[in-house]
Design an enzyme around this catalytic site. Sequence first.
Site, PDB file in Angstrom:
ATOM      1  N   GLN A   1       1.723   5.971  10.287  1.00  0.00           N
ATOM      2  CA  GLN A   1       2.375   5.204  11.357  1.00  0.00           C
ATOM      3  C   GLN A   1       3.875   4.990  11.150  1.00  0.00           C
ATOM      4  OE1 GLN A   1       0.853   1.183  11.559  1.00  0.00           O
ATOM      5  NE2 GLN A   1       1.716   0.630   9.589  1.00  0.00           N
TER       6      GLN A   1
ATOM      7  N   ARG B   1       5.862   0.829  -6.737  1.00  0.00           N
ATOM      8  CA  ARG B   1       5.016   1.485  -5.735  1.00  0.00           C
ATOM      9  C   ARG B   1       5.810   2.512  -4.933  1.00  0.00           C
ATOM     10  NH1 ARG B   1       4.166   1.606  -0.353  1.00  0.00           N
ATOM     11  NH2 ARG B   1       2.034   2.073   0.327  1.00  0.00           N
TER      12      ARG B   1
ATOM     13  N   TYR C   1       6.332  -7.767 -15.616  1.00  0.00           N
ATOM     14  CA  TYR C   1       6.356  -6.534 -16.417  1.00  0.00           C
ATOM     15  C   TYR C   1       7.525  -5.668 -15.957  1.00  0.00           C
ATOM     16  CZ  TYR C   1       3.506  -4.991 -12.391  1.00  0.00           C
ATOM     17  OH  TYR C   1       3.020  -4.745 -11.134  1.00  0.00           O
TER      18      TYR C   1
ATOM     19  N   ASP D   1      -7.779   0.659   0.349  1.00  0.00           N
ATOM     20  CA  ASP D   1      -7.857  -0.699   0.894  1.00  0.00           C
ATOM     21  C   ASP D   1      -8.595  -0.747   2.224  1.00  0.00           C
ATOM     22  OD1 ASP D   1      -6.451  -1.680  -1.220  1.00  0.00           O
ATOM     23  OD2 ASP D   1      -4.610  -2.111  -0.117  1.00  0.00           O
TER      24      ASP D   1
HETATM   25  C1  LIG Z   1       4.630  -1.453   2.446  1.00  0.00           C
HETATM   26  C2  LIG Z   1       3.634  -1.680   1.354  1.00  0.00           C
HETATM   27  C3  LIG Z   1       4.057  -2.268   0.167  1.00  0.00           C
HETATM   28  C4  LIG Z   1       3.140  -2.533  -0.859  1.00  0.00           C
HETATM   29  N1  LIG Z   1       3.580  -3.092  -2.023  1.00  0.00           N
HETATM   30  C5  LIG Z   1       2.718  -3.298  -3.037  1.00  0.00           C
HETATM   31  C6  LIG Z   1       3.156  -3.834  -4.282  1.00  0.00           C
HETATM   32  O1  LIG Z   1       4.313  -4.157  -4.452  1.00  0.00           O
HETATM   33  N2  LIG Z   1       2.254  -3.999  -5.283  1.00  0.00           N
HETATM   34  C7  LIG Z   1       0.941  -3.652  -5.117  1.00  0.00           C
HETATM   35  O2  LIG Z   1       0.141  -3.808  -6.057  1.00  0.00           O
HETATM   36  N3  LIG Z   1       0.495  -3.135  -3.953  1.00  0.00           N
HETATM   37  C8  LIG Z   1       1.357  -2.948  -2.921  1.00  0.00           C
HETATM   38  N4  LIG Z   1       0.916  -2.425  -1.735  1.00  0.00           N
HETATM   39  C9  LIG Z   1      -0.510  -2.162  -1.580  1.00  0.00           C
HETATM   40  C10 LIG Z   1      -0.947  -0.983  -2.352  1.00  0.00           C
HETATM   41  O3  LIG Z   1      -0.118   0.111  -2.105  1.00  0.00           O
HETATM   42  C11 LIG Z   1      -2.376  -0.721  -1.919  1.00  0.00           C
HETATM   43  O4  LIG Z   1      -3.151  -1.864  -2.180  1.00  0.00           O
HETATM   44  C12 LIG Z   1      -3.009   0.375  -2.710  1.00  0.00           C
HETATM   45  O5  LIG Z   1      -2.078   1.341  -3.028  1.00  0.00           O
HETATM   46  C13 LIG Z   1      -4.171   0.997  -1.934  1.00  0.00           C
HETATM   47  O6  LIG Z   1      -3.701   2.155  -1.292  1.00  0.00           O
HETATM   48  P1  LIG Z   1      -4.078   2.558   0.185  1.00  0.00           P
HETATM   49  O7  LIG Z   1      -3.624   3.960   0.348  1.00  0.00           O
HETATM   50  O8  LIG Z   1      -5.474   2.225   0.479  1.00  0.00           O
HETATM   51  O9  LIG Z   1      -3.204   1.597   1.084  1.00  0.00           O
HETATM   52  P2  LIG Z   1      -1.641   1.596   1.329  1.00  0.00           P
HETATM   53  O10 LIG Z   1      -0.906   2.114   0.155  1.00  0.00           O
HETATM   54  O11 LIG Z   1      -1.348   0.242   1.838  1.00  0.00           O
HETATM   55  O12 LIG Z   1      -1.440   2.686   2.507  1.00  0.00           O
HETATM   56  C14 LIG Z   1      -1.897   2.545   3.834  1.00  0.00           C
HETATM   57  C15 LIG Z   1      -1.011   3.400   4.703  1.00  0.00           C
HETATM   58  O13 LIG Z   1      -1.573   3.487   5.998  1.00  0.00           O
HETATM   59  C16 LIG Z   1      -0.545   3.325   6.947  1.00  0.00           C
HETATM   60  N5  LIG Z   1      -1.171   2.849   8.180  1.00  0.00           N
HETATM   61  C17 LIG Z   1      -1.630   1.613   8.453  1.00  0.00           C
HETATM   62  N6  LIG Z   1      -2.186   1.574   9.680  1.00  0.00           N
HETATM   63  C18 LIG Z   1      -2.068   2.820  10.184  1.00  0.00           C
HETATM   64  C19 LIG Z   1      -2.450   3.420  11.417  1.00  0.00           C
HETATM   65  N7  LIG Z   1      -3.079   2.722  12.370  1.00  0.00           N
HETATM   66  N8  LIG Z   1      -2.180   4.735  11.612  1.00  0.00           N
HETATM   67  C20 LIG Z   1      -1.546   5.466  10.647  1.00  0.00           C
HETATM   68  N9  LIG Z   1      -1.139   4.939   9.481  1.00  0.00           N
HETATM   69  C21 LIG Z   1      -1.418   3.642   9.239  1.00  0.00           C
HETATM   70  C22 LIG Z   1       0.417   2.345   6.290  1.00  0.00           C
HETATM   71  O14 LIG Z   1       1.711   2.411   6.866  1.00  0.00           O
HETATM   72  C23 LIG Z   1       0.401   2.828   4.852  1.00  0.00           C
HETATM   73  O15 LIG Z   1       1.341   3.851   4.623  1.00  0.00           O
HETATM   74  C24 LIG Z   1       1.780  -2.180  -0.685  1.00  0.00           C
HETATM   75  C25 LIG Z   1       1.355  -1.575   0.509  1.00  0.00           C
HETATM   76  C26 LIG Z   1       2.255  -1.316   1.535  1.00  0.00           C
HETATM   77  C27 LIG Z   1       1.786  -0.643   2.815  1.00  0.00           C
END
Ligand SMILES: Cc1cc2nc3c(=O)[nH]c(=O)nc-3n(C[C@H](O)[C@H](O)[C@H](O)COP(=O)(O)OP(=O)(O)OC[C@H]3O[C@@H](n4cnc5c(N)ncnc54)[C@H](O)[C@@H]3O)c2cc1C
Length: 402
Positions: free
Chosen positions: A33, A106, A215, A293
């Site tokens: 997104q 991150r 850290y 997540d």
């Molecule tokens: C901006 C941001 C900053 C973060 N900072 C930290 C941090 O400092 N420390 C920490 O421990 N964790 C942080 N997290 C969370 C961490 O990255 C996640 O908990 C973990 O990496 C799990 O990864 P994930 O791929 O499931 O989710 P995420 O890494 O959160 O990725 C989800 C992705 O899906 C995208 N997305 C959401 N909805 C839609 C949609 N409808 N259509 C298309 N794309 C979509 C988001 O923009 C994001 O890029 C952050 C997450 C984000 C999004």
Amino acid sequence: MKPHVVIAGGGIGGLTAALALLQKGFDVDVYEQAPELAELGAGIQMAANGTRLMIELGLEERLRDVVCEAAGKEVRIWNTGQTWKLFDLGQDSIERFGAPYWLVHRGQLHTVLIEAVRALKPDAIHLGATAEGYEQDASGATLKLAGGGSVRGDVLIGADGVHSTLRNRMFASPKATFTGLMAWRGLAPMASLSEELRRPVGTNWVGPGGHVITYPICNGAYLNLVGLVENVDWTDESWSTVGSVEECLADFQGWHPLVLETIANLDQPYRWALVGRDPLPNWTIDRVTLLGDACHPTLPFLAQGAIMAIEDGVVLARCLEATPDDPAGALQTYQSMRIERTTAIVNGSTANLDRFHNAALADPVGAVDYVEREWQPDKVRSRYDWLFEYDAMRVPLVPAFA
Ligand SMILES: Cc1cc2nc3c(=O)[nH]c(=O)nc-3n(C[C@H](O)[C@H](O)[C@H](O)COP(=O)(O)OP(=O)(O)OC[C@H]3O[C@@H](n4cnc5c(N)ncnc54)[C@H](O)[C@@H]3O)c2cc1C
């Protein structure tokens, strides 16, 4: 023919899955997104179960430029600063678990993943593409995008994070409970801090009703701080809501001078409400599944959120590779291999909350007894070793209905 994989969400989990699949010869497209890729977020602690995957995916050289390899981790009492060793992390992590313990920004981890995906398929990541829903039939799945576009693949993976749209289209949203906790997080330039804070260690400051984790990240250029406080009415679950140093200091009145010094030097504090969600009993429907997540959002008290998403991506790629002619079966196998572990991690994280904030920490004598009891080496090993030992590259593939 290997299935064409469509992934909604280009965060840590979506990109790890994309990389693992591209390396196995799958065609992959990621729909994210965000209109542009910026280095968002702050620190992530990556234990051996995550670093061994990053190394095997070929990212060690690039990541070594940006990570910190801490010597160890300490527990300290919030006001007196009395200190206990929690565990060694440097050589000890390599000897015991076969991989290092890294502390990483991150945004920098995200950048390394983006570069690795684009090196294999330059146009794999589609930006400004928001998932709104999906359809599927016996031969494939279609991701529907905001603005009316759609993309068809053989399988669809929802990696769209904690507020997952795809999850909410597939199932009733998991029950969300505001924990009454808020996390402050931010980065303090290491050059602005006193010598004791510049040591290469991770520290858990534990106190009654709050805890602070610090850290080093960015190759030692910054000290990352996450500070949890209880009994707040802040409910905005966002990574980008700003607060002020003054507000953050007010929340930690009476804490040790080193904690206050770190807060006073934060570039920009962010505030983030912590929401607990019940683990999902199922996250796959035929050719559509979830990862990271989107399917097992967790409180951060075992520091495994990002690593679970990375493990998911690796296991999912292995399952699709094992039965490319049966993608729906592969997705079931993936879920059955991941659900027990991720549920245990989500529940373990919730259990750590009381441990870190226990009321016994209010009393100086009780606090010492409490830390010595709760952080005994045997207890620490039983809480963490099973996490760090897991090897997503090698854990046997057990078909869902075997
Ligand atoms: C901006 C941001 C900053 C973060 N900072 C930290 C941090 O400092 N420390 C920490 O421990 N964790 C942080 N997290 C969370 C961490 O990255 C996640 O908990 C973990 O990496 C799990 O990864 P994930 O791929 O499931 O989710 P995420 O890494 O959160 O990725 C989800 C992705 O899906 C995208 N997305 C959401 N909805 C839609 C949609 N409808 N259509 C298309 N794309 C979509 C988001 O923009 C994001 O890029 C952050 C997450 C984000 C999004």
